[in-house]
Scaffold this active site. Structure first.
Site, PDB file in Angstrom:
ATOM      1  N   SER A 129       8.949  18.437  72.105  1.00 38.17           N
ATOM      2  CA  SER A 129       8.407  17.604  71.035  1.00 38.17           C
ATOM      3  C   SER A 129       8.518  18.306  69.687  1.00 38.17           C
ATOM      4  O   SER A 129       8.472  19.534  69.602  1.00 38.17           O
ATOM      5  CB  SER A 129       6.939  17.280  71.326  1.00 38.17           C
ATOM      6  OG  SER A 129       6.338  16.594  70.244  1.00 38.17           O
ATOM      7  N   LYS A 267      14.328   6.582  71.920  1.00 40.83           N
ATOM      8  CA  LYS A 267      13.190   6.502  72.841  1.00 40.83           C
ATOM      9  C   LYS A 267      12.227   5.399  72.417  1.00 40.83           C
ATOM     10  O   LYS A 267      11.770   5.369  71.275  1.00 40.83           O
ATOM     11  CB  LYS A 267      12.451   7.843  72.880  1.00 40.83           C
ATOM     12  CG  LYS A 267      11.244   7.877  73.810  1.00 40.83           C
ATOM     13  CD  LYS A 267      10.614   9.262  73.814  1.00 40.83           C
ATOM     14  CE  LYS A 267       9.483   9.362  74.832  1.00 40.83           C
ATOM     15  NZ  LYS A 267       8.291   8.611  74.422  1.00 40.83           N
ATOM     16  N   HIS A 291       5.755   4.677  75.984  1.00 44.29           N
ATOM     17  CA  HIS A 291       4.925   5.829  75.603  1.00 44.29           C
ATOM     18  C   HIS A 291       3.757   5.994  76.572  1.00 44.29           C
ATOM     19  O   HIS A 291       2.667   6.435  76.189  1.00 44.29           O
ATOM     20  CB  HIS A 291       4.408   5.673  74.168  1.00 44.29           C
ATOM     21  CG  HIS A 291       4.402   6.948  73.389  1.00 44.29           C
ATOM     22  ND1 HIS A 291       5.391   7.287  72.498  1.00 44.29           N
ATOM     23  CD2 HIS A 291       3.533   7.997  73.378  1.00 44.29           C
ATOM     24  CE1 HIS A 291       5.121   8.465  71.964  1.00 44.29           C
ATOM     25  NE2 HIS A 291       4.002   8.920  72.487  1.00 44.29           N
TER      26      HIS A 291
END
EC number: 1.13.12.4
Length: 394
Positions: A129, A267, A291
């Site tokens: 991330s 994504k 998510h």
């Protein structure tokens, strides 16, 4: 040739010499033990979802509506779970999905480095991330020879976006994953109840405070030098928060595609029309995900979206996450057409229980179960695992 299922024999073999497992074997137990190990703020952030968490639960329940049809006499003694993606060989069709607070899940506060180390030992790729305690450069080193990918929260400032992309290139990342659904924060009652949002407290912002463009813009904004960023994380957090609020557009994707040769993966795609347009725009991968139900409640389970996204994507690889809890879930998502399947909360609990070793245990456990299911049900490789292998259970 070794199989992922051999982890089972390893555990039983240790039992023969009096060595019992120190880590639990199922998702329910990983979660239960992690709840005892994590601080309340980290636990609420990882465990919580959006709204009343219906979509989060639906993600998990969706897998129960499908079953794998066994095939006998298939000589599935050896299984090949490897997959070729973007010029790299993945040892397994599973990856560690990006988690912004994974660093805080480990007892030493360095869960992102621990995840990369587990990736290096298992061969399971890691998507790191933007929000991390270790720098993206250090994390890439920890991942070793295993393919690794950098997830970008696209800022409204293109100079900063380009700086992150260049750093990822120079660090040796094998692709860029752009998150589309987190330009604004979803309504998360668990976090709101305790008024907790880790990043606003200056946590996990290392990639920002070490970035030369961020430092330059911060100085122009506040007059504070780079050293002040490290000494006053709340100042850094306030400035970081101001960079959010830009909804990523197709023009942004075209721009990213024009400045990098890294594979670009989007994504958050759930609608087949978005998948088709993404493919037409020249992206290299589609990432079907909601998510984990953390951003928007009241939507469809991600698994229900997967078949149409796969069909719309044609030959473009499709990654998937949201709701994966078991090796059986991994197998079902692969049969639905996913090129590889991401795990999130399972390895967050692993980090809480045992750092890098805990993450490794979770990955090996899930892959062992997936491999043994394929063995028992007669599927020797991923090509044989198609949607025709599934039957509805409802």
């Amino acid at each position: 040739m070794s199989n992922w299922g051999d982890y089972e024999n390893e555990i039983y073999g240790q039992g023969l010499v009096g060595v019992a497992p120190t880590l639990p074997m199922s998702y329910a137990d990983w979660e239960a033990h992690a709840q005892q190990a994590l601080p309340p703020g980290v636990l609420s952030y990882v465990a919580g979802g959006s709204g009343d968490e219906h979509t989060q639960r639906a993600n998990v329940e969706a897998f129960k509506h499908w079953g794998l049809m066994p095939r006998m006499l298939m000589a599935a003694t050896e299984r090949d779970l490897s997959v070729e993606l973007w010029g790299k060989t993945w040892a397994a069709p599973m990856f560690f999905a990006p988690i912004g607070v994974i660093a805080l899940c480990a007892q030493d506060g360095h869960g992102d480095a621990a995840s990369a180390q587990a990736s290096a030992r298992t061969g399971v790729p890691y998507i790191t991330s933007t929000l991390a305690v270790s720098s993206l450069e250090d994390i890439r080193k920890h991942a070793g020879d295993t393919p690794a990918y950098f997830q970008l929260y696209y800022p409204e400032d293109r100079d900063l976006a380009e700086s992150f992309i260049r750093r990822a290139e120079e660090a040796g990342y094998d692709g860029l994953v752009i998150t589309l659904d987190t330009w604004i924060f979803g309504w998360r009652p668990r976090d709101l109840t305790i008024s907790n949002f880790p990043f606003l407290r200056g946590l996990c912002l290392t990639n920002y405070v070490t970035d030369p463009v961020f430092q330059k813009k911060f100085k122009a904004h506040s007059g504070v030098e780079a050293e002040g960023l490290r000494d006053n994380p709340r100042l850094a957090a306030d400035f970081w928060h101001g960079l959010f609020g830009h909804s990523v557009t197709w023009e942004d994707i075209d721009w990213v595609r024009s400045i990098t040769k890294m594979p670009v993966i989007l994504k958050g795609i759930q609608h087949p029309d978005d998948a088709r347009r993404a493919v037409d725009s020249g992206v290299d991968g589609i990432y079907c995900s909601n998510h984990g139900g953390r951003q928007a409640n009241g939507g469809l389970p991600a698994l229900d979206c997967l078949p149409e996204v796969v069909k719309a994507s044609g030959d473009t690889p499709v990654l998937f996450d949201s709701g994966i809890r078991t090796g059986a879930d991994v197998v079902k998502a692969l049969a639905m057409g996913a090129s590889a399947v991401g795990i999130g909360r399972p390895y967050a609990w692993g980090a809480a229980l045992g750092g890098s070793k805990g993450i490794e245990h979770v990955a090996r456990s899930l892959l062992a179960e997936a491999d043994l299911i394929m063995a028992v049900d007669g599927y020797r490789n991923l090509k044989e695992l198609t949607i025709d292998a599934l039957r509805p259970t409802r």
